[in-house]
Design an enzyme around this catalytic site. Structure first.
Site, PDB file in Angstrom:
ATOM      1  N   LYS A   1     -16.268  98.974 -86.305  1.00  0.00           N
ATOM      2  CA  LYS A   1     -17.430  99.842 -86.082  1.00  0.00           C
ATOM      3  C   LYS A   1     -16.890 101.243 -85.867  1.00  0.00           C
ATOM      4  CE  LYS A   1     -20.850 100.606 -82.426  1.00  0.00           C
ATOM      5  NZ  LYS A   1     -21.379 100.095 -81.152  1.00  0.00           N
TER       6      LYS A   1
ATOM      7  N   ALA B   1     -21.668 108.378 -78.590  1.00  0.00           N
ATOM      8  CA  ALA B   1     -21.177 109.559 -79.313  1.00  0.00           C
ATOM      9  C   ALA B   1     -22.228 110.080 -80.300  1.00  0.00           C
ATOM     10  CB  ALA B   1     -19.886 109.210 -80.051  1.00  0.00           C
TER      11      ALA B   1
ATOM     12  N   LYS C   1     -33.813 102.437 -78.380  1.00  0.00           N
ATOM     13  CA  LYS C   1     -34.296 101.163 -77.859  1.00  0.00           C
ATOM     14  C   LYS C   1     -34.397 101.201 -76.351  1.00  0.00           C
ATOM     15  CE  LYS C   1     -33.284  97.774 -81.149  1.00  0.00           C
ATOM     16  NZ  LYS C   1     -32.187  97.735 -82.098  1.00  0.00           N
TER      17      LYS C   1
ATOM     18  N   GLU D   1     -26.702 104.399 -92.939  1.00  0.00           N
ATOM     19  CA  GLU D   1     -25.494 103.943 -92.223  1.00  0.00           C
ATOM     20  C   GLU D   1     -25.185 102.478 -92.564  1.00  0.00           C
ATOM     21  OE1 GLU D   1     -25.591 102.400 -88.305  1.00  0.00           O
ATOM     22  OE2 GLU D   1     -27.590 103.184 -87.888  1.00  0.00           O
TER      23      GLU D   1
HETATM   24  N1  PSU Z   1     -29.316 100.910 -82.265  1.00  0.00           N
HETATM   25  C1  PSU Z   1     -30.032 100.046 -83.000  1.00  0.00           C
HETATM   26  N2  PSU Z   1     -29.452  99.454 -84.075  1.00  0.00           N
HETATM   27  C2  PSU Z   1     -28.164  99.724 -84.438  1.00  0.00           C
HETATM   28  C3  PSU Z   1     -27.420 100.670 -83.655  1.00  0.00           C
HETATM   29  C4  PSU Z   1     -28.031 101.226 -82.586  1.00  0.00           C
HETATM   30  O1  PSU Z   1     -31.182  99.807 -82.696  1.00  0.00           O
HETATM   31  O2  PSU Z   1     -27.670  99.148 -85.418  1.00  0.00           O
HETATM   32  C5  PSU Z   1     -26.015 101.023 -84.076  1.00  0.00           C
HETATM   33  C6  PSU Z   1     -25.991 102.372 -84.816  1.00  0.00           C
HETATM   34  O3  PSU Z   1     -24.978 102.332 -85.794  1.00  0.00           O
HETATM   35  C7  PSU Z   1     -25.606 103.356 -83.715  1.00  0.00           C
HETATM   36  C8  PSU Z   1     -24.641 102.521 -82.915  1.00  0.00           C
HETATM   37  O4  PSU Z   1     -25.011 104.541 -84.196  1.00  0.00           O
HETATM   38  O5  PSU Z   1     -25.219 101.209 -82.902  1.00  0.00           O
HETATM   39  C9  PSU Z   1     -24.470 103.041 -81.509  1.00  0.00           C
HETATM   40  O6  PSU Z   1     -23.424 102.363 -80.891  1.00  0.00           O
HETATM   41  P1  PSU Z   1     -22.862 102.883 -79.480  1.00  0.00           P
HETATM   42  O7  PSU Z   1     -23.995 102.629 -78.517  1.00  0.00           O
HETATM   43  O8  PSU Z   1     -21.665 102.039 -79.238  1.00  0.00           O
HETATM   44  O9  PSU Z   1     -22.553 104.342 -79.663  1.00  0.00           O
END
Ligand code: PSU
Ligand code: MN
Length: 306
Positions: free
Chosen positions: A86, A141, A159, A25
């Site tokens: 993003k 999502a 995390k 990604e």
């Molecule tokens: N968790 C991490 N590092 C990251 C992300 C999540 O430890 O870089 C990034 C990934 O791209 C993940 C996104 O898909 O954040 C999730 O964002 P949201 O919680 O807004 O869906």
């Protein structure tokens, strides 16, 4: 309409030959790590995958075109660019339609991987159910995508900025196999232990590939698998060290009214500063570890997928 998708020559030839490919990604590059460690890590992870006999395919949208595999120059430009969007399931197509540039999250990278015929995708952490989701409704999502799109995602767990038990509940409800690699517990990103039993355990990359193919070939089930791979022992940060840092980051997000897409990048950046970079060192080690496991799984897919 110009071709909306382009493949790097290396990825195109690997896909044509049925050689192992591992998707990566780009949100981790633009929103997950600071420059220049972000681009150094991205390059290192690609090298790790090649060293394990697979081809890396870093995915991003550049000026409206979905790139499956980036050149060194493209990677460098993306890593230094400011205000990159993003992109998740909701905004991937819109960004391409208007000719924009954006980094793909886990959800959008899964969509792109599946479209390209890539079975495996390695990253650091996935999005999940945020703490306080019972009032904020903030559920990534990524979890719903895992239920829809047949790609095996290798991560180091969710995390502890998230609510890990609720994240596991949503994955169970959505029918997503959560497979701990080589241990009985779900790992918690910076630490190997979360105190939570893993729904499934597998110790062999071949079994992980076989389980995915059984889902799709025998039952035609939609959806992927989440492989949670513990950080190497030498790189882990104990939970007791991270808990106060996380609490402080969450309090700062709340005080500053951070919501929606901005929440995860805000917390990651806050924790990076609060640990004086130690969280980043661990993050780099676990992404590399996941890339190596992703390559091993991709090799198995390429022998079984004939
Ligand atoms: N968790 C991490 N590092 C990251 C992300 C999540 O430890 O870089 C990034 C990934 O791209 C993940 C996104 O898909 O954040 C999730 O964002 P949201 O919680 O807004 O869906
Ligand atoms: Mn969210």
């Amino acid at each position: 309409m110009t071709d909306p998708i382009t493949y790097s020559p290396e990825v195109a030839s690997a896909l044509k030959d049925g050689a192992p490919v591992v998707a990566l990604e780009s949100t981790i590059i633009t929103h997950g790590m600071p420059y220049p460690q972000n681009v150094e890590t991205a390059r290192q992870v690609e090298a790790d995958i090649r060293a394990e006999g697979a081809v890396p395919a870093t995915i991003a949208v550049l000026e409206g075109v979905l790139h499956i595999g980036l050149t060194e120059a493209e990677l460098d430009r993306l890593a230094q660019a400011r205000d990159v969007a993003k992109l998740s399931r909701a905004d991937l197509a819109a960004c391409m339609a208007r000719g924009g540039t954006g980094a793909t999250t886990v959800a959008a990278t899964m969509i792109a991987s599946h479209r390209a015929g890539i079975h495996v995708f390695a990253t650091g952490g996935i999005g999940g159910v945020h703490r306080g989701a019972e009032t904020s409704f903030d559920i990534s999502a990524d979890l719903i995508e895992l239920a829809k799109t047949p790609v095996t995602v290798v991560a180091a767990g969710a995390k502890a900025i998230l609510d890990i038990p609720k994240t596991l509940e949503v994955l169970e409800t959505q029918g997503v196999p959560v497979i701990a690699f080589g241990q009985d517990e779900v790992p918690a990103f910076w630490s190997r232990s979360s105190g939570l039993a893993a729904p499934l355990r597998m110790d062999d990359p071949a079994l992980i590939a076989k389980a995915a193919l059984t889902r799709s070939r025998v039952f035609g089930l939609e959806g992927g698998q989440l492989v949670v791979n513990p950080i190497p022992e030498t790189d882990e940060i104990p939970r007791s060290v991270m808990i106060p840092v996380i609490e402080e980051a969450l309090a700062a997000a709340e005080a500053q009214g951070i919501t929606a897409k901005a929440v995860t990048p805000f917390l990651l950046d806050h924790i990076f500063h609060a640990t004086k970079g130690a969280s980043l060192t661990a993050n780099i080690a676990l992404v590399r570890n996941n890339a190596r496991l992703g390559a091993a799984i991709a090799r198995e897919f390429s022998t079984m997928d004939g």
